[in-house]
Design an enzyme around this catalytic site. Structure first.
Site, PDB file in Angstrom:
ATOM      1  N   SER A   1      -0.865 -28.085  -9.337  1.00 10.80           N
ATOM      2  CA  SER A   1      -0.168 -28.748 -10.454  1.00 10.80           C
ATOM      3  C   SER A   1      -1.109 -28.985 -11.627  1.00 10.80           C
ATOM      4  CB  SER A   1       0.377 -30.115 -10.011  1.00 10.80           C
ATOM      5  OG  SER A   1       1.385 -29.956  -9.071  1.00 10.80           O
TER       6      SER A   1
ATOM      7  N   ARG B   1      -3.367 -36.947 -15.582  1.00 15.63           N
ATOM      8  CA  ARG B   1      -2.525 -37.606 -14.572  1.00 15.63           C
ATOM      9  C   ARG B   1      -1.266 -38.214 -15.213  1.00 15.63           C
ATOM     10  NH1 ARG B   1      -2.634 -38.255  -9.219  1.00 15.63           N
ATOM     11  NH2 ARG B   1      -4.534 -37.030  -9.214  1.00 15.63           N
TER      12      ARG B   1
ATOM     13  N   HIS C   1       0.908 -35.264 -15.362  1.00 15.81           N
ATOM     14  CA  HIS C   1       1.321 -34.941 -13.993  1.00 15.81           C
ATOM     15  C   HIS C   1       2.487 -35.835 -13.549  1.00 15.81           C
ATOM     16  CE1 HIS C   1       0.717 -35.313  -9.512  1.00 15.81           C
ATOM     17  NE2 HIS C   1       0.713 -34.018  -9.631  1.00 15.81           N
TER      18      HIS C   1
END
Lengths: 218, 218
Positions: free
Chosen positions: A13, A39, A42
């Protein structure tokens, strides 16, 4: 369907999202800052975060120091609390993050003082912090992680003459007073990670903390 | 700073976000669907959701029927669980939403069957559902609310010959198998609210349920 082991999904990812990021922004941030920004992407699949996330006044090092110094960490929602990686924060650093928003004392305090629960939760957090410092006889850092309520940031700002937090995550989301509340955090120059503009959220708030925890746990 | 009463903030937020939406999309959805779409934008400040949210196979009415018929509702993360409006779902409809991801039985089951916890949680949810139906002697709707793990959707799909859920919220976020997993939900034609593409999240998943709960509580 991509055949991939669960433990490799996160790695894959991050590779994919990095490949889709703006090269200028990949260069703009430090390596550790970039892990935080990535993040948030993400967690949201929203690439606006590469432009939104601001690290203010030695933010990353200060937050790491706070976590390594037994900080009290207060979130403004149970959802943000629920999203924080307790395996690391509690398991490794012995910190139980707290959320006072649905606490009986908060509800009582809000009623008595004719204020909002988000406001009352800030006042009570400072009170708990003072009591803990008195009890332990040592300086304890206090961190506010705000992913929902701009009023929490406004209250922190109102109390700056009396109390100054050691760190703020300023990531409320929305369309009313959100940008203005983040502006107050910028003006204060308190070490902070700020999601500029309207965006943010409890999930983003937790993702920021988790990105830092993962760096500390390496 | 906008001087505004807390109870008016949400109303004002919805006014502002509606004024920023694409007129074609405001016309595309039904009135009740629009309330769901607007709440996902309210939660994320991300206007992509006006293009992403798909209502499949009489979705909204089916989800309302499920909630009004004592459905079992399973989320894939504790964060989504935490974000659901329990004042309405539990207080008004007597439904305690469940998340099995960190349950001891799930961890055991995953180990024994060499699978992921997200997968195991689906199998165990069906097991609990079967037991409750056997115990009560009546048909109970089962709803899966997925805001994180595409593998949960993939597992639901694998089991379709044996078990068919009454409703799915398909809102995992990310870059690996997320689009493919949502495609499986589309192919199944099970009543569902789907966040198409890479976007979604635990917060979005909770926001969708809450939008429907608020409609039912009116």
């Amino acid at each position: 369907m991509l055949e991939i082991k669960p433990e490799d999904i996160e790695k894959k990812s991050f590779e994919i999202l990095t490949s889709k990021m703006d090269e200028n922004r990949l260069k703009f941030y430090t390596e550790d800052e970039l892990l935080v920004v990535k993040r948030t992407i993400h967690t949201t699949a929203d690439f606006d975060y590469q432009y939104n996330v601001i690290f203010q006044n030695n933010a990353l090092q200060t937050l790491k120091d706070c976590i390594q110094s037994d900080a009290m960490i207060f979130t403004d929602t149970n959802m943000a609390l629920s999203g924080i990686n307790k395996r690391i924060l509690t398991g490794k650093f012995g910190i139980e993050p707290l959320c006072l928003i649905a606490d009986e004392k908060t509800i009582e305090f809000a009623k008595k003082n004719e204020t909002t629960r988000a406001n009352a939760a800030i006042d009570l957090a400072y009170q708990m912090h003072k009591e803990k410092e008195a009890l332990t006889g040592k300086k304890i850092p206090i961190v506010f992680a705000v992913g929902n309520a701009p009023t929490a940031l406004i209250r922190i700002n109102e109390l700056l003459d009396k109390y100054k937090p050691d760190f703020i995550i300023a990531a409320p989301v929305g369309f009313v007073n959100v940008i203005e509340a983040k502006e107050l955090v910028k003006q204060s120059n308190i070490p902070a990670i700020i999601c500029d503009g309207n965006k943010g959220g409890s999930n983003v708030c937790a993702a920021i903390i988790n990105a830092v925890l993962l760096q500390l746990a390496k």
